[in-house]
Design a protein around this motif. Structure first.
Motif, PDB file in Angstrom:
ATOM      1  N   ARG A  46       4.845   6.974   1.056  1.00  0.00           N
ATOM      2  CA  ARG A  46       5.050   6.093   2.215  1.00  0.00           C
ATOM      3  C   ARG A  46       4.455   4.735   1.896  1.00  0.00           C
ATOM      4  NH1 ARG A  46       2.634  10.439   4.271  1.00  0.00           N
ATOM      5  NH2 ARG A  46       3.987  12.035   5.117  1.00  0.00           N
ATOM      6  N   TYR A  47       5.298   3.718   1.936  1.00  0.00           N
ATOM      7  CA  TYR A  47       4.836   2.357   1.654  1.00  0.00           C
ATOM      8  C   TYR A  47       4.637   1.574   2.935  1.00  0.00           C
ATOM      9  CZ  TYR A  47       5.071   2.254  -3.369  1.00  0.00           C
ATOM     10  OH  TYR A  47       4.797   2.469  -4.688  1.00  0.00           O
ATOM     11  N   THR A  48       3.577   0.779   2.946  1.00  0.00           N
ATOM     12  CA  THR A  48       3.359  -0.240   3.960  1.00  0.00           C
ATOM     13  C   THR A  48       3.362  -1.552   3.191  1.00  0.00           C
ATOM     14  OG1 THR A  48       1.995   1.271   5.255  1.00  0.00           O
ATOM     15  CG2 THR A  48       1.809  -1.084   5.767  1.00  0.00           C
ATOM     16  N   LYS A  82       0.856  -1.189   0.000  1.00  0.00           N
ATOM     17  CA  LYS A  82       0.000   0.000   0.000  1.00  0.00           C
ATOM     18  C   LYS A  82       0.888   1.233   0.000  1.00  0.00           C
ATOM     19  CE  LYS A  82      -3.839   2.294   2.220  1.00  0.00           C
ATOM     20  NZ  LYS A  82      -3.693   3.447   2.978  1.00  0.00           N
ATOM     21  N   GLU A  92       1.489  11.924  -1.090  1.00  0.00           N
ATOM     22  CA  GLU A  92       1.043  13.299  -0.866  1.00  0.00           C
ATOM     23  C   GLU A  92       1.950  14.243  -1.639  1.00  0.00           C
ATOM     24  OE1 GLU A  92      -0.495  13.063   3.766  1.00  0.00           O
ATOM     25  OE2 GLU A  92       1.565  13.725   3.372  1.00  0.00           O
ATOM     26  N   ASP A 131       0.849   5.460   0.242  1.00  0.00           N
ATOM     27  CA  ASP A 131       0.177   6.721   0.527  1.00  0.00           C
ATOM     28  C   ASP A 131       1.066   7.806  -0.059  1.00  0.00           C
ATOM     29  OD1 ASP A 131      -2.157   5.935   2.138  1.00  0.00           O
ATOM     30  OD2 ASP A 131      -0.651   5.225   3.552  1.00  0.00           O
TER      31      ASP A 131
END
Length: 187
Positions: free
Chosen positions: A147-149, A118, A122, A120
């Motif tokens: 930002r990776y998860t 995932k 910005e 995110d």
């Protein structure tokens, strides 16, 4: 590379095909020269539809099996109808898509099974430039954060290495972070 995977990894990427293409482009560099195309048709206000249907690559004209379209618009806070993402949001989506595809490809090539990925994304922008309120403010993003998860059958260092390699090979990351010659003409 410290993975716990003992069976072949399938993240859904045709890695053998990609590696074959890399080898072919090494032997015949001109085959790797692609020209991507998009059309934009204005609808009304800030709403338009962008379509891709064909491109040039592998030394010949190519056709998508079907055209792909996206409608863009501005948010309602700008008095628009918000019938689609804004153009800057499409850029963020393109960056996330390109990096994520790279993560899947690199992980599979390195034998790392992905369970979930995932991103995110910005992007910061001061609209004073676009609106002409401050000529010293640039029109584009001043900063972008991704930002990776990632849940994978690998340790953190290996996952970070996969992300770094994806970033190194990402076309969209390169487009955003390096100057590109752009010519705008009126026919």
């Amino acid at each position: 590379m410290t993975t716990t995977q003992n069976t072949p990894v399938d993240n859904g990427v045709a890695v053998a095909h990609l590696l074959g293409a890399r080898d072919a482009f090494t032997e015949t560099p001109e085959a790797g020269h692609f020209t991507w195309r998009a059309t934009s048709d204005w609808i009304t206000g800030s709403k338009a539809t962008m379509t891709v249907s064909d491109y040039f690559g592998l030394g010949a004209e190519q056709q998508h099996p079907q055209p792909h379209s996206v409608t863009t618009d501005h948010p309602t806070v700008f008095g628009a109808t918000d019938h689609g993402p804004s153009a800057p949001e499409l850029i963020l989506m393109g960056l996330a898509g390109c990096l994520t595809a790279g993560i899947a490809s690199v992980a599979q090539n390195w034998g790392i099974a992905l369970n979930s990925v995932k991103a995110d994304v910005e992007g910061d922008m001061d609209l004073s430039g676009i609106l002409g309120a401050d000529p010293d403010v640039r029109n584009g993003f001043s900063a972008i954060r991704v930002r990776y998860t990632i849940e994978a059958d690998a340790d953190r260092a290996d996952v970070e290495a996969v992300v770094a390699q994806s970033q190194k090979r990402s076309a969209v990351y390169d487009i955003i972070t390096n100057p590109t010659s752009v010519v705008v003409e009126v026919n």
